[in-house]
Design a protein around this motif. Structure first.
Motif, short mmCIF file in Angstrom:
data_model
loop_
_atom_site.label_atom_id
_atom_site.label_comp_id
_atom_site.label_asym_id
_atom_site.label_seq_id
_atom_site.Cartn_x
_atom_site.Cartn_y
_atom_site.Cartn_z
N ALA A 101 0.86 -1.19 0.00
CA ALA A 101 0.00 0.00 0.00
C ALA A 101 0.89 1.24 0.00
CB ALA A 101 -0.90 0.01 1.23
N ALA A 102 0.35 2.32 -0.56
CA ALA A 102 1.07 3.59 -0.59
C ALA A 102 0.06 4.72 -0.61
CB ALA A 102 1.98 3.68 -1.80
N LEU A 103 0.43 5.83 0.01
CA LEU A 103 -0.41 7.02 -0.05
C LEU A 103 -0.38 7.57 -1.46
CD1 LEU A 103 0.72 8.84 3.23
CD2 LEU A 103 -1.35 7.49 2.85
N ALA A 104 -1.52 8.02 -1.94
CA ALA A 104 -1.61 8.58 -3.29
C ALA A 104 -0.85 9.90 -3.37
CB ALA A 104 -3.07 8.81 -3.65
N GLY A 105 -0.42 10.20 -4.58
CA GLY A 105 0.23 11.48 -4.82
C GLY A 105 -0.82 12.57 -4.93
N PRO A 106 -0.39 13.80 -5.22
CA PRO A 106 -1.33 14.91 -5.38
C PRO A 106 -2.36 14.58 -6.46
CG PRO A 106 0.94 15.70 -5.42
CD PRO A 106 0.99 14.20 -5.45
N GLY A 107 -3.60 14.83 -6.19
CA GLY A 107 -4.65 14.54 -7.16
C GLY A 107 -5.06 13.08 -7.19
N GLY A 108 -4.54 12.27 -6.27
CA GLY A 108 -4.91 10.86 -6.21
C GLY A 108 -4.12 9.95 -7.13
N GLU A 109 -3.04 10.45 -7.75
CA GLU A 109 -2.26 9.63 -8.66
C GLU A 109 -1.58 8.47 -7.95
OE1 GLU A 109 -0.64 13.03 -8.66
OE2 GLU A 109 -2.34 13.76 -9.78
N ARG A 110 -1.33 7.42 -8.73
CA ARG A 110 -0.60 6.26 -8.22
C ARG A 110 0.84 6.68 -7.96
NH1 ARG A 110 2.97 2.59 -10.13
NH2 ARG A 110 2.78 0.46 -9.40
N PRO A 111 1.38 6.35 -6.78
CA PRO A 111 2.76 6.69 -6.48
C PRO A 111 3.73 5.91 -7.37
CG PRO A 111 1.60 5.98 -4.50
CD PRO A 111 0.71 5.72 -5.66
N ALA A 112 4.89 6.48 -7.61
CA ALA A 112 5.93 5.79 -8.37
C ALA A 112 6.42 4.59 -7.57
CB ALA A 112 7.09 6.74 -8.65
N ASP A 113 6.97 3.60 -8.26
CA ASP A 113 7.55 2.45 -7.57
C ASP A 113 8.69 2.95 -6.68
OD1 ASP A 113 5.84 0.70 -8.79
OD2 ASP A 113 7.22 0.20 -10.40
N GLY A 114 8.87 2.30 -5.55
CA GLY A 114 9.95 2.69 -4.66
C GLY A 114 9.54 2.57 -3.21
N PRO A 115 10.21 3.34 -2.36
CA PRO A 115 10.00 3.20 -0.91
C PRO A 115 8.63 3.63 -0.41
CG PRO A 115 11.48 5.03 -1.37
CD PRO A 115 11.23 4.33 -2.68
N ALA A 116 7.84 4.33 -1.24
CA ALA A 116 6.50 4.73 -0.79
C ALA A 116 5.61 3.52 -0.55
CB ALA A 116 5.86 5.64 -1.84
N TRP A 117 5.89 2.41 -1.24
CA TRP A 117 5.08 1.21 -1.13
C TRP A 117 5.53 0.37 0.06
CZ3 TRP A 117 0.83 0.45 -4.06
CH2 TRP A 117 0.67 1.28 -5.17
N GLN A 118 4.59 0.08 0.95
CA GLN A 118 4.89 -0.69 2.16
C GLN A 118 4.13 -2.01 2.11
OE1 GLN A 118 3.98 1.61 5.64
NE2 GLN A 118 4.94 3.45 4.83
N ALA A 119 4.81 -3.08 2.54
CA ALA A 119 4.16 -4.39 2.61
C ALA A 119 3.05 -4.34 3.65
CB ALA A 119 5.17 -5.47 2.97
N VAL A 120 1.88 -4.88 3.29
CA VAL A 120 0.73 -4.91 4.20
C VAL A 120 0.06 -6.27 4.11
CG1 VAL A 120 0.31 -2.43 4.00
CG2 VAL A 120 -0.91 -4.00 2.50
N ALA A 121 -0.77 -6.55 5.08
CA ALA A 121 -1.61 -7.74 5.06
C ALA A 121 -3.05 -7.28 4.93
CB ALA A 121 -1.43 -8.55 6.34
N LEU A 122 -3.85 -8.05 4.25
CA LEU A 122 -5.27 -7.71 4.09
C LEU A 122 -6.11 -8.52 5.05
CD1 LEU A 122 -5.52 -7.50 0.21
CD2 LEU A 122 -5.25 -5.63 1.84
#
Length: 72
Positions: free
Chosen positions: A30-51
């Motif tokens: 999961a990652a917080l969206a960028g300005p305007g709700g855009e998908r974040p770029a690949d990289g450290p913004a994405w964190q492993a999560v469990a559903l």
């Protein structure tokens, strides 16, 4: 008519049944969206999560968009 169609169906009947396709989830992030709700770029913004995920525990007070990425 049956005798005429039998040779046409023979190749289909001779094929082996393919194995069932089974999807396997290899990761959920999961990652917080960028300005305007855009998908974040690949990289450290994405964190492993469990559903199911409770992002309020990860990002307290966040009321915006969160993107989920499911790799399979």
């Amino acid at each position: 008519l049956l005798a005429w169609m039998a040779p046409l169906a023979a190749p289909a009947l001779a094929q082996d049944a393919s194995p069932a396709c089974v999807a396997q989830v290899t990761g959920v992030r999961a990652a917080l969206a960028g300005p305007g709700g855009e998908r974040p770029a690949d990289g450290p913004a994405w964190q492993a999560v469990a559903l199911p995920d409770n992002w309020d525990a990860r990002w307290p007070g966040h009321t915006g968009v969160v993107w989920y990425r499911i790799d399979w």
